[in-house]
Design an enzyme around this catalytic site. Structure first.
Site, short mmCIF file in Angstrom:
data_model
loop_
_atom_site.label_atom_id
_atom_site.label_comp_id
_atom_site.label_asym_id
_atom_site.label_seq_id
_atom_site.Cartn_x
_atom_site.Cartn_y
_atom_site.Cartn_z
N GLY A 11 0.84 -1.21 0.00
CA GLY A 11 0.00 0.00 0.00
C GLY A 11 0.86 1.25 0.00
N ARG A 72 0.95 -5.03 -5.41
CA ARG A 72 1.02 -6.22 -4.55
C ARG A 72 1.12 -7.39 -5.53
NH1 ARG A 72 -0.56 -4.23 0.55
NH2 ARG A 72 -2.25 -2.71 0.57
N ASP A 103 4.95 -5.33 5.95
CA ASP A 103 5.47 -6.68 6.21
C ASP A 103 5.46 -7.57 4.97
OD1 ASP A 103 2.72 -6.95 6.31
OD2 ASP A 103 2.79 -8.59 7.75
N THR A 126 4.34 2.30 5.62
CA THR A 126 2.96 1.83 5.70
C THR A 126 2.21 2.71 6.69
OG1 THR A 126 1.50 0.08 6.55
CG2 THR A 126 3.76 0.01 7.32
N ASP A 128 -0.01 1.68 8.57
CA ASP A 128 -0.50 0.85 9.68
C ASP A 128 0.37 0.92 10.95
OD1 ASP A 128 -2.43 0.06 7.89
OD2 ASP A 128 -1.46 -1.84 7.39
N ASP A 130 2.63 -1.03 11.96
CA ASP A 130 2.58 -2.34 12.62
C ASP A 130 3.89 -3.12 12.53
OD1 ASP A 130 2.40 -2.65 9.91
OD2 ASP A 130 0.83 -4.16 9.95
N ARG A 172 -5.51 -2.78 8.88
CA ARG A 172 -5.52 -4.22 8.58
C ARG A 172 -5.73 -5.05 9.84
NH1 ARG A 172 -3.80 -6.63 3.67
NH2 ARG A 172 -2.61 -4.80 3.14
#
Ligand code: F6P
Length: 319
Positions: A11, A72, A103, A126, A128, A130, A172
């Site tokens: 993304g 992706r 990731d 990202t 996120d 994360d 996500r």
């Protein structure tokens, strides 16, 4: 090293362009040719490479998205796909590769390093946030600011009408966006995938707020009750509570990066080139406080970046 290739993958995230600018300019300062790869790993396999220079990065620091584009790639998940990528890296005499993404991107980068010995450094890009091994990821700060601004507007309507609003944010399987945005918006309730929720607790909270009082509920993607729409249906069926829903979606990924993201992207750009030059490989270059950190790629997804418990407590007390 004479040539370093760079790509963005997964993304897109605000700040990726500032990051590309920093990588290209650091390469040039170190006497290395920077080679941009279009469309992430797909471009690596397709041979979509272009030599970059200072001019390619003019007026880039404030731009959202990624000029190198992203994807992706399914094909890259196969060993044959990665073999193709490796052959192209050899064909174009690439000595090192920088992959910016999340990731999924790091899984791909690690495989290239592991299977073919490619010298590769990952950088965290990202929204996120994360990834273990860095306090923030590039794009996260812009995303939480964008979401906060949007929710501030929704709050006006929620407040004027005394409505219950459920707002779904991205992430996500991670609730970092939800918890930070929830706190920054003064949300009455925050639901994240990392924490089990009790719908009766939510019902109590809404009823405690009373009729004609606004209630803002933030829901992170991937939670046990599903997204905003699923939760609204449940509240209606189980308790007869009417709630409006908004899914913020991809607006969180767009726009001009914040100062924090531009600065982080710049630091990590220079550090990633220098990491390759100093012989580091198969690591993510991150930043914790003011320190540049190097984390084995595998650890970035195997170790969990937890949401600290006190944040839930803080959100709860202030709600
Ligand atoms: O990883 C970034 C992210 O925006 C997640 O928060 C979200 O779940 C996902 O990407 C959406 O991906 P796509 O844009 O491919 O639908």
């Amino acid at each position: 090293m004479k040539k370093i290739a760079l790509l963005t993958s997964g993304g897109d995230a605000p700040g990726m362009n500032a990051h590309i600018r920093a990588i290209v300019r650091t390469c040039l300062a170190r006497g290395i040719e920077p080679v941009g790869v279009f469309n992430g790993f797909q471009g690596l396999m397709d041979g979509n490479y272009v030599s970059m220079n200072r001019k390619s990065t003019i007026n880039l620091i404030d731009q959202g998205g990624t000029i190198l584009k992203t994807s992706r790639s399914e094909e890259f998940r196969s060993k044959e796909g990665r073999q193709k990528a490796f052959e192209n890296l050899c064909k174009y005499d690439i000595d090192g590769l920088i992959t910016c993404g999340g990731d999924g991107t790091f899984h791909g980068a690690h495989a290239l390093s592991n299977e073919f010995g490619v010298k590769v450094v990952g950088t965290p890009g990202t929204i996120d946030n994360d990834l273990f091994g860095t306090y923030y990821t590039i794009g996260y700060d812009t995303a939480i600011n964008t979401a906060t601004e949007a929710i501030d507007r929704i709050r006006d309507t929620a407040d004027s009408h005394g409505r219950v609003f459920i707002i779904e944010v991205m992430g996500r399987h991670a609730g970092h966006i939800a918890i930070d945005v929830g706190i920054s918006c003064g949300a009455e309730y925050i639901m994240v995938p990392e924490k089990a929720d009790d719908i009766l607790d939510l019902q109590k909270k809404i009823e405690m707020m009373g009729d004609h009082t606004r209630t803002i509920i933030i829901v992170g993607e991937g939670g046990q009750y599903g997204g905003a729409n699923e939760l609204a249906v449940r509240l209606k069926i189980n308790f007869g509570i009417d709630a409006k829903t908004t899914i913020l979606g991809h607006i969180q990924r767009g726009g001009s990066p914040t100062v924090k993201d531009r600065v982080l992207a710049s630091h990590l750009g220079m550090a990633s080139v220098d990491a390759l030059l100093s012989g580091k490989t198969d690591v993510m270059v991150g930043r914790i406080y003011h320190e540049i950190t190097y984390t084995p790629l595998v650890e970035t997804w195997e170790k969990k970046k937890n949401i600290q418990d006190y944040l839930f407590n803080l959100a709860d007390i202030l709600a």
